[in-house]
Design a protein around this motif. Structure first.
Motif, PDB file in Angstrom:
ATOM      1  N   TYR A 231       0.837  -1.200   0.000  1.00  0.00           N
ATOM      2  CA  TYR A 231       0.000   0.000   0.000  1.00  0.00           C
ATOM      3  C   TYR A 231       0.875   1.254   0.000  1.00  0.00           C
ATOM      4  O   TYR A 231       0.576   2.226  -0.715  1.00  0.00           O
ATOM      5  N   PHE A 277      -5.632   2.298  -6.034  1.00  0.00           N
ATOM      6  CA  PHE A 277      -6.203   1.205  -6.829  1.00  0.00           C
ATOM      7  C   PHE A 277      -5.874   1.372  -8.308  1.00  0.00           C
ATOM      8  O   PHE A 277      -5.588   0.395  -9.010  1.00  0.00           O
ATOM      9  N   ASP A 280      -2.462  -0.195  -9.069  1.00  0.00           N
ATOM     10  CA  ASP A 280      -2.155  -1.529  -8.539  1.00  0.00           C
ATOM     11  C   ASP A 280      -2.168  -2.588  -9.640  1.00  0.00           C
ATOM     12  O   ASP A 280      -3.228  -3.004 -10.108  1.00  0.00           O
ATOM     13  N   VAL A 283      -4.196  -5.980  -9.530  1.00  0.00           N
ATOM     14  CA  VAL A 283      -5.588  -6.063  -9.985  1.00  0.00           C
ATOM     15  C   VAL A 283      -5.659  -6.734 -11.356  1.00  0.00           C
ATOM     16  O   VAL A 283      -6.696  -7.287 -11.738  1.00  0.00           O
ATOM     17  N   SER A 305      -3.544  -0.350 -12.792  1.00  0.00           N
ATOM     18  CA  SER A 305      -4.468  -1.482 -12.697  1.00  0.00           C
ATOM     19  C   SER A 305      -5.246  -1.675 -13.986  1.00  0.00           C
ATOM     20  O   SER A 305      -5.799  -2.727 -14.233  1.00  0.00           O
ATOM     21  N   TYR A 331      -7.974  -0.661   1.969  1.00  0.00           N
ATOM     22  CA  TYR A 331      -7.578  -0.888   0.583  1.00  0.00           C
ATOM     23  C   TYR A 331      -7.563  -2.372   0.249  1.00  0.00           C
ATOM     24  O   TYR A 331      -8.094  -2.803  -0.787  1.00  0.00           O
ATOM     25  N   SER A 332      -6.974  -3.169   1.116  1.00  0.00           N
ATOM     26  CA  SER A 332      -6.844  -4.608   0.884  1.00  0.00           C
ATOM     27  C   SER A 332      -8.205  -5.273   0.741  1.00  0.00           C
ATOM     28  O   SER A 332      -8.428  -6.098  -0.159  1.00  0.00           O
ATOM     29  N   ARG A 335      -9.944  -4.131  -2.586  1.00  0.00           N
ATOM     30  CA  ARG A 335      -9.370  -4.769  -3.769  1.00  0.00           C
ATOM     31  C   ARG A 335      -9.899  -6.200  -3.922  1.00  0.00           C
ATOM     32  O   ARG A 335     -10.249  -6.636  -5.020  1.00  0.00           O
ATOM     33  N   GLU A 336      -9.978  -6.935  -2.804  1.00  0.00           N
ATOM     34  CA  GLU A 336     -10.504  -8.304  -2.874  1.00  0.00           C
ATOM     35  C   GLU A 336     -11.982  -8.326  -3.252  1.00  0.00           C
ATOM     36  O   GLU A 336     -12.427  -9.179  -4.021  1.00  0.00           O
ATOM     37  N   TYR A 338     -13.448  -6.153  -5.071  1.00  0.00           N
ATOM     38  CA  TYR A 338     -13.535  -5.792  -6.487  1.00  0.00           C
ATOM     39  C   TYR A 338     -13.223  -6.985  -7.384  1.00  0.00           C
ATOM     40  O   TYR A 338     -13.989  -7.295  -8.309  1.00  0.00           O
TER      41      TYR A 338
END
Length: 470
Positions: A231, A277, A280, A283, A305, A331-332, A335-336, A338
């Motif tokens: 992050y 994001f 990243d 992703v 991403s 954030y973690s 992201r999961e 998403y």
């Protein structure tokens, strides 16, 4: 030897040769058929299946998604050209220092975003879905006249109420639910760190105090030191490089979450999470099983991403701000969420949790169990999907009160499916059916369904699934 016997022997010999040849031909044709089957129609799970079949087995869906991507990317490139803003640039040292200093106060910044517009809105995406057709499907073979009433005209298998009752048995009227029976006793699973047990627990709702830990456990989002470091690296990437999509993120947050009574206080968190994001590359993993393809021309060598935000995208993050106050953990988890669920809501696929299936399921549920209502709304030019689509594409974020939205998302995680989103959309129409039968225009129908903030999610879903006459 008798000439008759000779003649019979010759006939038998010829017949035997013919049969042997027929069997050979039959065997060869079977072999060819087997070869064609194993090469052209391999199931997506087969180790020899082409990569595109892993992403999406239906060719017309792949083609539609590719066409949509080109359209979105063209819009983004046109914006870049018209405004003279590059897709990506290195920030000057002074600008980097200024951004680093105000990282936790970005909500106070008021950049001029008047010339920027969302690349697309949900209603644009809906028009694409309405135009989807399977070229190999004869519409006259459809189940019945009602199947032509809806806007979605693709032949996908979606579950009806009897099948849904079996699949969602834990939601039955006789089973305790958190959100209705807040004292329902379900054994905690956090101490054991059992992800599968946490998922089962979530099917009947998570208590407020346990939800953050349970969701993180289900998503295997442990926020280890390496996650925190990742992050921080993303944050450094935001400070070093400026992207065109940053302006789209700023604008989306300003247009949606900043104007929402529940979420405006999280504006800084939303900027931090969404800007990170957009950089990243982890992703990109979701493109391996998503019908979408990462837009290469959008990259230009930068770490990104490759997800292009649309109007309302920030509302996927906003509800999670109630659960996590540590940016790296927030954030973690986002992201999961998403890469497991939310990406399916804005890409074209045949997945049962994809937006196409959800739209079809919503329409089928209404057509089957509320045919008079569906027909009435269709006749006055108020197709139900045109109203419900914006709810589904955001998984109801921004439409329900936050406590009710989190109860809905409990079930998404618990059943590892977005199917319950379509069920709730149909249940809302059923709940407001009496008022909707009296409306005479699309505007008046939208007015009846404008405010969902007072609705209680679980009673609606339970009554629709388990008290509807079949």
């Amino acid at each position: 030897m008798n000439p008759l016997i000779n003649s019979l022997q010759r006939c038998c010999s010829s017949a035997l040769s013919y049969l042997r040849g027929s069997h050979t031909l039959l065997a060869l044709s079977r072999l060819r058929l087997k070869h064609r089957t194993t090469n052209a129609f391999l199931p997506p799970s087969h180790p020899a299946a082409p990569p595109e079949h892993l992403k999406e087995p239906l060719a017309y869906m792949r083609k539609a998604q590719a066409s949509w991507e080109k359209r979105v990317l063209k819009s983004l490139n046109s914006m870049s050209t018209e405004l003279g803003v590059p897709l990506a640039r290195m920030r000057p040292a002074a600008e980097q220092k200024e951004l680093a200093n105000k990282w936790n106060e970005m909500g106070t910044d008021e950049p001029d975003l008047t010339s920027f517009r969302p690349v697309y809105a949900p209603k644009d995406f809906l028009e694409v879905l309405i135009g989807l057709r399977n070229p190999n499907h004869d519409g006259s073979e459809a189940v019945g006249v009602r199947s032509h009433w809806g806007l979605i005209q693709v032949p996908l298998n979606v579950r009806d109420i009897p099948q849904l009752r079996r699949a969602y048995s834990e939601l039955s009227l006789t089973t305790g639910q958190l959100g209705i029976d807040d004292h329902a006793h379900i054994h905690p699973v956090i101490v054991e760190q059992d992800s599968a047990a946490a998922q089962q627990y979530s099917r009947q709702g998570c208590s407020t105090g346990l939800r953050a830990d349970l969701w993180a456990l289900i998503l295997n989002s442990n926020n280890q030191p390496q996650d925190v470091m990742h992050y921080e690296q993303l944050t450094a990437g935001v400070i070093q490089h400026d992207l065109l999509v940053d302006n789209l993120i700023y604008k989306d947050v300003k247009l949606t979450a900043s104007n929402d009574d529940y979420y405006f206080v999280f504006e800084d968190f939303l900027y931090q999470v969404l800007l990170c994001f957009s950089r990243d590359t982890a992703v990109l993993e979701h493109f391996k099983y998503n019908s979408a393809t990462p837009p290469r021309s959008f990259i230009q060598g930068e770490r990104m991403s490759r997800v292009i935000p649309f109007h309302g995208f920030s509302m996927y993050v906003a509800p999670l701000c109630f659960l996590y106050n540590e940016p790296s953990k927030l954030y973690s988890v986002f992201r999961e969420m998403y890469i497991r669920y939310f990406f399916r809501l804005h890409s074209i696929s045949s997945s049962p949790s994809g937006i196409v299936s959800l739209c079809l399921q919503f329409e089928r549920l209404l057509q089957t169990h509320l045919p008079q209502l569906f027909y009435h709304l269709r006749q006055i030019g108020a197709q139900p999907l045109r109203i419900a689509f914006k709810w589904m594409v955001r998984a109801f974020s921004g439409y329900l009160s936050t406590d009710q939205l989190l109860l809905l998302w409990d079930r998404i995680l618990g059943y590892d499916s977005l199917e319950v989103v379509a069920v709730l959309a149909a249940a809302v129409f059923a709940f407001r059916a009496e008022n909707l039968m009296e409306v005479t225009s699309l505007g008046s129908a939208e007015a009846v369904l404008a405010d969902l903030s007072t609705l209680k999610v679980m009673p609606l879903i339970q009554v629709f699934l388990f008290a509807t006459a079949i």
